[in-house]
Design an enzyme around this catalytic site. Sequence first.
Site, mmCIF file in Angstrom:
data_model
loop_
_atom_site.group_PDB
_atom_site.id
_atom_site.type_symbol
_atom_site.label_atom_id
_atom_site.label_comp_id
_atom_site.label_asym_id
_atom_site.label_seq_id
_atom_site.Cartn_x
_atom_site.Cartn_y
_atom_site.Cartn_z
ATOM 1 N N TYR A 117 60.528 0.635 40.696
ATOM 2 C CA TYR A 117 61.911 1.365 40.155
ATOM 3 C C TYR A 117 62.494 1.986 41.364
ATOM 4 O O TYR A 117 63.637 1.996 41.565
ATOM 5 C CB TYR A 117 61.556 2.456 39.091
ATOM 6 C CG TYR A 117 62.622 3.184 38.487
ATOM 7 C CD1 TYR A 117 63.457 2.474 37.745
ATOM 8 C CD2 TYR A 117 63.086 4.316 39.279
ATOM 9 C CE1 TYR A 117 64.723 3.182 37.375
ATOM 10 C CE2 TYR A 117 64.394 4.736 38.667
ATOM 11 C CZ TYR A 117 65.110 4.409 37.874
ATOM 12 O OH TYR A 117 66.134 4.788 37.430
ATOM 13 N N TYR A 131 49.086 -5.545 44.961
ATOM 14 C CA TYR A 131 49.311 -6.418 43.990
ATOM 15 C C TYR A 131 51.051 -6.600 44.023
ATOM 16 O O TYR A 131 51.914 -5.653 44.036
ATOM 17 C CB TYR A 131 49.358 -5.900 42.630
ATOM 18 C CG TYR A 131 49.829 -6.294 41.387
ATOM 19 C CD1 TYR A 131 50.027 -7.763 41.312
ATOM 20 C CD2 TYR A 131 49.676 -5.535 40.146
ATOM 21 C CE1 TYR A 131 50.360 -8.305 40.049
ATOM 22 C CE2 TYR A 131 49.972 -6.398 38.981
ATOM 23 C CZ TYR A 131 50.339 -7.731 38.994
ATOM 24 O OH TYR A 131 50.795 -8.072 37.767
ATOM 25 N N ARG A 145 58.454 -7.373 38.086
ATOM 26 C CA ARG A 145 57.904 -5.994 37.314
ATOM 27 C C ARG A 145 58.576 -4.917 38.439
ATOM 28 O O ARG A 145 58.598 -3.715 37.709
ATOM 29 C CB ARG A 145 56.639 -5.886 36.873
ATOM 30 C CG ARG A 145 56.315 -6.989 35.582
ATOM 31 C CD ARG A 145 55.024 -6.437 35.149
ATOM 32 N NE ARG A 145 54.460 -7.237 33.955
ATOM 33 C CZ ARG A 145 54.661 -6.824 32.858
ATOM 34 N NH1 ARG A 145 55.220 -5.679 32.338
ATOM 35 N NH2 ARG A 145 54.271 -7.532 31.719
ATOM 36 N N ILE A 160 43.520 -13.637 39.020
ATOM 37 C CA ILE A 160 43.540 -12.650 38.174
ATOM 38 C C ILE A 160 44.063 -13.048 36.981
ATOM 39 O O ILE A 160 45.320 -13.075 36.806
ATOM 40 C CB ILE A 160 43.886 -11.246 38.696
ATOM 41 C CG1 ILE A 160 42.894 -10.922 39.793
ATOM 42 C CG2 ILE A 160 43.796 -9.980 37.787
ATOM 43 C CD1 ILE A 160 43.299 -9.416 40.551
ATOM 44 N N LYS A 215 46.752 -9.838 45.010
ATOM 45 C CA LYS A 215 47.095 -10.353 43.786
ATOM 46 C C LYS A 215 48.702 -10.831 44.182
ATOM 47 O O LYS A 215 49.518 -9.911 43.906
ATOM 48 C CB LYS A 215 47.002 -9.448 42.549
ATOM 49 C CG LYS A 215 47.246 -10.081 41.445
ATOM 50 C CD LYS A 215 47.060 -9.139 40.187
ATOM 51 C CE LYS A 215 47.452 -9.763 38.966
ATOM 52 N NZ LYS A 215 47.592 -8.883 37.791
ATOM 53 N N THR A 270 48.455 -4.121 34.021
ATOM 54 C CA THR A 270 49.633 -4.250 33.347
ATOM 55 C C THR A 270 49.289 -4.915 31.797
ATOM 56 O O THR A 270 49.656 -4.322 30.710
ATOM 57 C CB THR A 270 50.727 -5.258 34.021
ATOM 58 O OG1 THR A 270 51.064 -4.875 35.076
ATOM 59 C CG2 THR A 270 51.864 -5.318 32.967
#
Length: 299
Positions: free
Chosen positions: A109, A134, A139, A211, A162, A46
């Site tokens: 989404y 992740y 998000r 990260i 992550k 990202t």
Amino acid sequence: MTEFRGAFTALVTPMKESGEIDYDGFHKLIEFQIKEGIDGIVPLGTTGENPTLDESEEEKLIEIAVKDAKGKIPVIVGAGSNDTRHMIKYAERAKKMGADAALVVTPYYNKPNDDGLLRHFEEAAKVGIPIIVYNIASRTGRNIPIALMKEIAKIPGICGVKESSQDIVQIGDIIREIALPRKNTKDKFWVLSGDDPFTLPLISMGGEGVISVISNLVPAKVKALTSAALKGDLESARAIHYELVPLIKAAFIETNPVPIKQALCWAGLPAGPARLPLGKLSNANAEVLRKTLKDMGII
């Protein structure tokens, strides 16, 4: 076996004012990270504005990252998609081009149910490159709860997470119920913070590192924080954590990576503007960021 431990940088993708990628700048950023002692780099995430990159740009960035870092530090390549077929293609590309692992985000989404998520990561693992999950509901709109994470973690080839839930209880459960029982085995499960403010608490609970976004700018400081924490020197780690808090706040004053790219530019490092739909940092927030960097002696 590659270790995913310590401070990893979620690399920005430097751009020219024209909007083209600054590939020479990307070389320089990687050189800077290695010189400053970072433990690994993560391109195409990202922070690297992956949603706005086309495939030819992505491949060039992977090629540079692997060439510049291979044999020095691990390269974890972002390979996420909300289409499982595309994700497989991106993971296969990361493997073919020599990455050490692929970072696969929760599909965004379309918000898959538990069965869909499990099968998505099963398909990722079949590619044959170590897969780091992740988890970032802010998000993607979909958190991976501990019960499902335990099932995903059983898939051969899934080597870590992550974790960006910003839920300290969930982070602790992942470490206690998944990572610690496998800590001294060949089948380690690496838990890395995906949020700079959580680096110290995550490591203190038994996690392995971060990260990081702010390590684009201060890799040596983030490395020092993780090193101290991993050694159990919490007093030193705590001092560095508090030193970095103002930068952490300023780096996320607007949507990442807009502030960190501006900070890099002011510090004389290649970054350039973000691509649309990300806009410029507002004047008010730019002043906050600039003052923070000056107060910390960064610019």
